[in-house]
Motif scaffolding. Sequence first.
Motif, PDB file in Angstrom:
ATOM      1  N   ALA A 129      37.684  29.703  37.121  1.00  0.00           N
ATOM      2  CA  ALA A 129      37.550  29.931  35.679  1.00  0.00           C
ATOM      3  C   ALA A 129      38.008  31.344  35.305  1.00  0.00           C
ATOM      4  O   ALA A 129      38.686  31.544  34.293  1.00  0.00           O
ATOM      5  CB  ALA A 129      36.106  29.701  35.249  1.00  0.00           C
ATOM      6  N   THR A 130      37.657  32.319  36.146  1.00  0.00           N
ATOM      7  CA  THR A 130      38.092  33.696  35.889  1.00  0.00           C
ATOM      8  C   THR A 130      39.609  33.821  35.973  1.00  0.00           C
ATOM      9  O   THR A 130      40.245  34.469  35.123  1.00  0.00           O
ATOM     10  CB  THR A 130      37.438  34.648  36.906  1.00  0.00           C
ATOM     11  OG1 THR A 130      36.018  34.538  36.814  1.00  0.00           O
ATOM     12  CG2 THR A 130      37.859  36.089  36.646  1.00  0.00           C
ATOM     13  N   GLU A 131      40.212  33.192  36.963  1.00  0.00           N
ATOM     14  CA  GLU A 131      41.666  33.263  37.115  1.00  0.00           C
ATOM     15  C   GLU A 131      42.388  32.527  36.000  1.00  0.00           C
ATOM     16  O   GLU A 131      43.420  32.989  35.499  1.00  0.00           O
ATOM     17  CB  GLU A 131      42.069  32.675  38.463  1.00  0.00           C
ATOM     18  CG  GLU A 131      41.632  33.497  39.657  1.00  0.00           C
ATOM     19  CD  GLU A 131      42.082  32.873  40.955  1.00  0.00           C
ATOM     20  OE1 GLU A 131      43.289  32.978  41.277  1.00  0.00           O
ATOM     21  OE2 GLU A 131      41.244  32.251  41.629  1.00  0.00           O
ATOM     22  N   ILE A 132      41.878  31.377  35.614  1.00  0.00           N
ATOM     23  CA  ILE A 132      42.511  30.631  34.517  1.00  0.00           C
ATOM     24  C   ILE A 132      42.440  31.444  33.232  1.00  0.00           C
ATOM     25  O   ILE A 132      43.389  31.476  32.442  1.00  0.00           O
ATOM     26  CB  ILE A 132      41.840  29.257  34.347  1.00  0.00           C
ATOM     27  CG1 ILE A 132      42.151  28.370  35.554  1.00  0.00           C
ATOM     28  CG2 ILE A 132      42.302  28.575  33.062  1.00  0.00           C
ATOM     29  CD1 ILE A 132      41.428  27.049  35.558  1.00  0.00           C
ATOM     30  N   VAL A 163      35.615  38.597  42.799  1.00  0.00           N
ATOM     31  CA  VAL A 163      36.859  38.504  42.030  1.00  0.00           C
ATOM     32  C   VAL A 163      36.747  39.390  40.794  1.00  0.00           C
ATOM     33  O   VAL A 163      35.724  39.388  40.103  1.00  0.00           O
ATOM     34  CB  VAL A 163      37.130  37.049  41.607  1.00  0.00           C
ATOM     35  CG1 VAL A 163      38.371  36.971  40.730  1.00  0.00           C
ATOM     36  CG2 VAL A 163      37.279  36.173  42.839  1.00  0.00           C
ATOM     37  N   GLY A 164      37.811  40.148  40.522  1.00  0.00           N
ATOM     38  CA  GLY A 164      37.855  40.950  39.302  1.00  0.00           C
ATOM     39  C   GLY A 164      36.899  42.120  39.290  1.00  0.00           C
ATOM     40  O   GLY A 164      36.429  42.523  38.220  1.00  0.00           O
ATOM     41  N   THR A 165      36.592  42.688  40.450  1.00  0.00           N
ATOM     42  CA  THR A 165      35.622  43.785  40.518  1.00  0.00           C
ATOM     43  C   THR A 165      36.241  45.102  40.979  1.00  0.00           C
ATOM     44  O   THR A 165      35.510  46.053  41.241  1.00  0.00           O
ATOM     45  CB  THR A 165      34.475  43.411  41.472  1.00  0.00           C
ATOM     46  OG1 THR A 165      35.013  43.126  42.782  1.00  0.00           O
ATOM     47  CG2 THR A 165      33.722  42.194  40.970  1.00  0.00           C
ATOM     48  N   TRP A 166      37.573  45.168  41.102  1.00  0.00           N
ATOM     49  CA  TRP A 166      38.197  46.419  41.555  1.00  0.00           C
ATOM     50  C   TRP A 166      37.978  47.502  40.502  1.00  0.00           C
ATOM     51  O   TRP A 166      38.304  47.311  39.337  1.00  0.00           O
ATOM     52  CB  TRP A 166      39.676  46.214  41.790  1.00  0.00           C
ATOM     53  CG  TRP A 166      40.329  47.362  42.503  1.00  0.00           C
ATOM     54  CD1 TRP A 166      40.789  48.495  41.930  1.00  0.00           C
ATOM     55  CD2 TRP A 166      40.559  47.480  43.906  1.00  0.00           C
ATOM     56  NE1 TRP A 166      41.315  49.338  42.877  1.00  0.00           N
ATOM     57  CE2 TRP A 166      41.182  48.742  44.110  1.00  0.00           C
ATOM     58  CE3 TRP A 166      40.317  46.678  45.012  1.00  0.00           C
ATOM     59  CZ2 TRP A 166      41.558  49.187  45.356  1.00  0.00           C
ATOM     60  CZ3 TRP A 166      40.682  47.130  46.261  1.00  0.00           C
ATOM     61  CH2 TRP A 166      41.296  48.367  46.425  1.00  0.00           C
ATOM     62  N   PRO A 167      37.405  48.658  40.874  1.00  0.00           N
ATOM     63  CA  PRO A 167      37.102  49.695  39.874  1.00  0.00           C
ATOM     64  C   PRO A 167      38.373  50.285  39.282  1.00  0.00           C
ATOM     65  O   PRO A 167      39.330  50.591  39.995  1.00  0.00           O
ATOM     66  CB  PRO A 167      36.317  50.736  40.679  1.00  0.00           C
ATOM     67  CG  PRO A 167      36.710  50.510  42.102  1.00  0.00           C
ATOM     68  CD  PRO A 167      36.985  49.047  42.233  1.00  0.00           C
ATOM     69  N   SER A 168      38.365  50.454  37.968  1.00  0.00           N
ATOM     70  CA  SER A 168      39.534  50.966  37.260  1.00  0.00           C
ATOM     71  C   SER A 168      39.066  51.932  36.179  1.00  0.00           C
ATOM     72  O   SER A 168      38.415  51.521  35.211  1.00  0.00           O
ATOM     73  CB  SER A 168      40.324  49.804  36.629  1.00  0.00           C
ATOM     74  OG  SER A 168      41.400  50.281  35.858  1.00  0.00           O
ATOM     75  N   GLU A 188      45.226  41.701  41.886  1.00  0.00           N
ATOM     76  CA  GLU A 188      44.407  41.187  42.978  1.00  0.00           C
ATOM     77  C   GLU A 188      45.000  39.911  43.564  1.00  0.00           C
ATOM     78  O   GLU A 188      44.838  39.638  44.758  1.00  0.00           O
ATOM     79  CB  GLU A 188      42.980  40.914  42.492  1.00  0.00           C
ATOM     80  CG  GLU A 188      42.185  42.156  42.155  1.00  0.00           C
ATOM     81  CD  GLU A 188      40.728  41.844  41.909  1.00  0.00           C
ATOM     82  OE1 GLU A 188      40.128  41.088  42.698  1.00  0.00           O
ATOM     83  OE2 GLU A 188      40.175  42.347  40.907  1.00  0.00           O
ATOM     84  N   VAL A 189      45.675  39.127  42.729  1.00  0.00           N
ATOM     85  CA  VAL A 189      46.282  37.892  43.221  1.00  0.00           C
ATOM     86  C   VAL A 189      47.362  38.213  44.239  1.00  0.00           C
ATOM     87  O   VAL A 189      47.482  37.550  45.279  1.00  0.00           O
ATOM     88  CB  VAL A 189      46.850  37.071  42.054  1.00  0.00           C
ATOM     89  CG1 VAL A 189      47.637  35.871  42.579  1.00  0.00           C
ATOM     90  CG2 VAL A 189      45.725  36.598  41.139  1.00  0.00           C
ATOM     91  N   TYR A 190      48.183  39.236  43.962  1.00  0.00           N
ATOM     92  CA  TYR A 190      49.216  39.671  44.895  1.00  0.00           C
ATOM     93  C   TYR A 190      48.968  41.137  45.234  1.00  0.00           C
ATOM     94  O   TYR A 190      49.516  42.035  44.592  1.00  0.00           O
ATOM     95  CB  TYR A 190      50.612  39.499  44.292  1.00  0.00           C
ATOM     96  CG  TYR A 190      50.967  38.072  43.985  1.00  0.00           C
ATOM     97  CD1 TYR A 190      51.199  37.157  45.000  1.00  0.00           C
ATOM     98  CD2 TYR A 190      51.065  37.625  42.673  1.00  0.00           C
ATOM     99  CE1 TYR A 190      51.519  35.843  44.729  1.00  0.00           C
ATOM    100  CE2 TYR A 190      51.388  36.307  42.387  1.00  0.00           C
ATOM    101  CZ  TYR A 190      51.614  35.427  43.419  1.00  0.00           C
ATOM    102  OH  TYR A 190      51.930  34.120  43.139  1.00  0.00           O
ATOM    103  N   PRO A 191      48.109  41.426  46.221  1.00  0.00           N
ATOM    104  CA  PRO A 191      47.832  42.821  46.575  1.00  0.00           C
ATOM    105  C   PRO A 191      49.051  43.505  47.177  1.00  0.00           C
ATOM    106  O   PRO A 191      50.113  42.899  47.359  1.00  0.00           O
ATOM    107  CB  PRO A 191      46.681  42.690  47.587  1.00  0.00           C
ATOM    108  CG  PRO A 191      46.797  41.300  48.130  1.00  0.00           C
ATOM    109  CD  PRO A 191      47.361  40.461  47.025  1.00  0.00           C
ATOM    110  N   TYR A 192      48.868  44.766  47.521  1.00  0.00           N
ATOM    111  CA  TYR A 192      50.013  45.597  47.908  1.00  0.00           C
ATOM    112  C   TYR A 192      50.731  45.068  49.144  1.00  0.00           C
ATOM    113  O   TYR A 192      51.924  45.320  49.333  1.00  0.00           O
ATOM    114  CB  TYR A 192      49.535  47.041  48.149  1.00  0.00           C
ATOM    115  CG  TYR A 192      48.933  47.285  49.508  1.00  0.00           C
ATOM    116  CD1 TYR A 192      49.674  47.915  50.509  1.00  0.00           C
ATOM    117  CD2 TYR A 192      47.639  46.871  49.813  1.00  0.00           C
ATOM    118  CE1 TYR A 192      49.137  48.132  51.759  1.00  0.00           C
ATOM    119  CE2 TYR A 192      47.101  47.086  51.065  1.00  0.00           C
ATOM    120  CZ  TYR A 192      47.851  47.723  52.039  1.00  0.00           C
ATOM    121  OH  TYR A 192      47.325  47.931  53.283  1.00  0.00           O
TER     122      TYR A 192
END
Length: 506
Positions: free
Chosen positions: A50-53, A295-300, A376-380
């Motif tokens: 749901a988060t990705e969609i 998911v979606g928790t990388w600090p920015s 996050e879907v395609y990391p480095y």
Amino acid sequence: MTVTEPRPTTTAVRRRRRPWGTPAWTITMRWVALIATTAVAFWRTLAALATEIGAQTLIVIVPVVVLLAGMAAAGTALRRHDEPPIYDRQTDVIVGGIVLFIALAVEVMVNPRYSQAYLTVHMDLLSMWLFVLGAAILLFGLRPVSRYRWAWLVLLMIWPIPLRVLILSVGRGALGAAFLMVLIAAAATAVATGRTVRRGLIGAGLAALVGSLAIVTMYVVLDIRRLVLVATIPALLCAAVAFSVMYVDYRRRPGRSWSPMGRPLLDPTLRRVGRPALLLVSATVLTAFVPLPQVGTWPSATIPGMAIGKPLVVPAGWRQASEQRYEWVRRLYGTTSVLYRQLLVQKVGSTAFDKDARTRRVMVDSVDAARPLALEVYPYIFRYNLVGDRFGPAVEVPLPHGVRSWVWSVVDDERYLTYTVLSWWWNNGARTQQIILWAVDNHEPDAQFPPPRITIGQNLNTMMTVFFRGNASIADTDPAYKDRGLLTLLATELVNAQVERAGGGA
């Protein structure tokens, strides 16, 4: 003499008054049980989807694939199959139990191995497909489930790895995804309409034609380029049109009923589920407690007014030796993304970073995206050829203005080089940017840095290595962050320079 009708038995009255003895009721309740157990077992996966969609990533194809697989199964069900009832359940329980065990093993053992690329590989979706297959075998029987084998193959496309590799290899972003989804829709239509090989080919061809026309109309005429629309609407439209045309063509023949329920619904081949339902409940409970990567928790950190999508300001004490711009990252992160590579060199060397006080070189890469989840879907690791390298654990390094960064090591055993990498995310309220700093233990002017390029296909080799040997095969067990001090100094100066250009602070 008065003749009286025999009094109906209690069983007959029960069957007349209560609906749960009918085939429709039995099949419906088993489908409810299948859906409910899947939702409970994989509630974390469904939340991540749901988060990705919501972020409109490529995972929007999953609901479309489910609908296409349902259409293929419905078409298969419309073709009457008289099967003998199942009395011996040993084979069903053995096969279903093994499939459920494999699903749980993938969720517990395999999925954590790809935690850094969880959104890319989504091994939990493969586990969910196996779970649904095993549950269906227990609830309906192995023989009925195998009759829908081609529909199961279509449903397997919810696992995104094959489509990601094809789409990124073909390129063209949303357009390539749209044509691949039309091909899947054509395959589903062939399964649904394939009473004969000829009818299946006609249905697939009609779906491909309608889907191609829909893509051209949306992409060229209406100029609709959004992935969520182009990759979903043509596929669903062409499948629905082809299925309807082929259905009408078959039902208009003399003696055919227009209603799909024009014939009586047969009793399920498997009359009772019985004790194997306890096996399904146990697998559901065990799977529901398996944790997933967040998911979606990388600090920015937010820097208002910061310019994103441009080269970084070079801080004092450094000079820029070269600058390169890469636009192929749009295939990964969106049509407005860009990757800048800046080679920064110290103006004055220091013995703190080189025993001969040689000027050190640091490669600075910056890539941006409108939707941070895409990073996050395609990391480095998918932007560089790091196949065969070993990675050290990440250590957090605080930077000014609330920026949080991490440093880790990358060991290239083929070139006998060790890289120290420092990275952070930040945003300006509208776009998110990832910064990666590279330093190499070879201090010579001709030292090599990993060049940016898409490596989805090459990383399949690493993926298989991790699958069979575990994360230890790519782990640097004795990490040495040789240039941590150098990168921390440059990162601090870079953050201050960007904030100063933005006109203030965070």
